[in-house]
Design an enzyme around this catalytic site. Structure first.
Site, PDB file in Angstrom:
ATOM      1  N   SER A  65       0.855  -1.256  -0.136  1.00 16.61           N
ATOM      2  CA  SER A  65      -0.042   0.021   0.025  1.00 16.61           C
ATOM      3  C   SER A  65       0.875   1.262   0.077  1.00 16.61           C
ATOM      4  O   SER A  65       0.356   2.204  -0.310  1.00 16.61           O
ATOM      5  CB  SER A  65      -0.998   0.016   1.086  1.00 16.61           C
ATOM      6  OG  SER A  65      -0.438   0.249   2.334  1.00 16.61           O
ATOM      7  N   LYS A 136       0.856   4.985   6.677  1.00 18.35           N
ATOM      8  CA  LYS A 136       0.072   5.725   5.674  1.00 18.35           C
ATOM      9  C   LYS A 136       0.985   7.081   5.818  1.00 18.35           C
ATOM     10  O   LYS A 136       1.478   7.575   6.601  1.00 18.35           O
ATOM     11  CB  LYS A 136      -1.175   5.999   5.985  1.00 18.35           C
ATOM     12  CG  LYS A 136      -2.111   4.660   5.893  1.00 18.35           C
ATOM     13  CD  LYS A 136      -2.077   3.812   4.902  1.00 18.35           C
ATOM     14  CE  LYS A 136      -2.792   2.467   5.088  1.00 18.35           C
ATOM     15  NZ  LYS A 136      -2.871   1.703   3.655  1.00 18.35           N
TER      16      LYS A 136
END
Length: 253
Positions: A65, A136
């Site tokens: 990701s 993230k």
């Protein structure tokens, strides 16, 4: 006669000779050649766990990701002191956070037997992190208005387009349109591989709207420590900081 024999046997075991024998066994244990290395090893493990818990933790990247910034199997070093002394997460920071209450409703029940072992292995980067831990990039901080996308397909923060050079080649900033204002004390986060990242966008309709509370941030990923061929620091992109702030950045409300 049997009773006297038993008493005599007990007396022998409690005699000075018996005590000397017990002391000899204790001395042999204390003088065992493996005792020193064993104690040193235990002290090293304890130090590593304490250092990982409070200062710097290796974090194993379990998914794609965050490609191309972070590859599967990378070990990043998470600075747990980055936001401890008045500093707050900034746009562009790569952060590790506990997603309980924002990305997942509650933490899954752990195994009381294997749980501590798995935690210790994850703490030194030998196992995947907990299911509730995420990594993230911060795109918006408290007070920011984040919009995607403008007419040229770019994300905007506070009305200014952001040149996201870190995105995975061929990825759009987002295929899911959104227009949100980040509440004070929270963060809007997304992965660099937008087409493969489950992030704030996936929780827009849920309680909290995909925002991550600042107090849930574990630390900032500052370096790639492994493999050796990928050693390097994770710099905050200039484009992320060159955005007008509508108010106090990252402050708690």
């Amino acid at each position: 006669m049997d009773t006297e024999a038993h008493v005599t046997e007990r007396d022998r075991s409690s005699s000075p000779e018996g005590g000397a024998e017990e002391g000899s066994r204790s001395a042999r244990f204390l003088d065992a050649p493996w005792r020193g290395p064993a104690l040193l090893g235990a002290a090293c493990v304890a130090f590593l766990l304490l250092f990982s818990t409070f200062v710097m933790q290796p974090f194993l990247i379990p998914s794609g990701s965050m490609q191309p910034t972070l590859e599967i199997g990378d070990r990043v070093l998470v600075n747990k002191l980055a936001y401890r002394f008045g500093s707050v997460p900034q746009r562009g920071d790569v952060v590790v956070f506990d997603g309980t209450g924002s990305f997942v409703r509650e933490a899954p029940a752990g195994n009381p037997v294997t749980g501590p072992v798995r935690w210790a292995a994850a703490a030194v980067g030998l196992a995947e992190p907990a299911e509730t831990d995420y990594i993230k990039r911060v795109v918006g901080v408290g007070g920011d208005r984040v919009v995607c996308c403008d007419k040229r397909g770019r994300a905007e923060v506070n009305g200014r387009p952001v040149d996201e050079e870190y995105l995975y080649p061929g990825d759009a900033p987002s295929r899911v349109p959104f227009d949100i204002v980040v509440p004070q004390g929270t963060l809007w986060v997304m992965g660099d591989h937008r087409s493969r990242s489950r992030d704030s966008r996936d929780h827009l309709g849920e309680p909290g709207g995909g925002m991550v509370p600042v107090e849930k941030v574990v630390g900032r990923a500052d370096w790639i420590g492994w493999p050796a061929g990928r050693w390097g620091s994770l710099q905050r992109p200039d484009a992320s900081t060159d955005v007008r702030a509508p108010g106090p950045v990252g402050s708690h409300g």
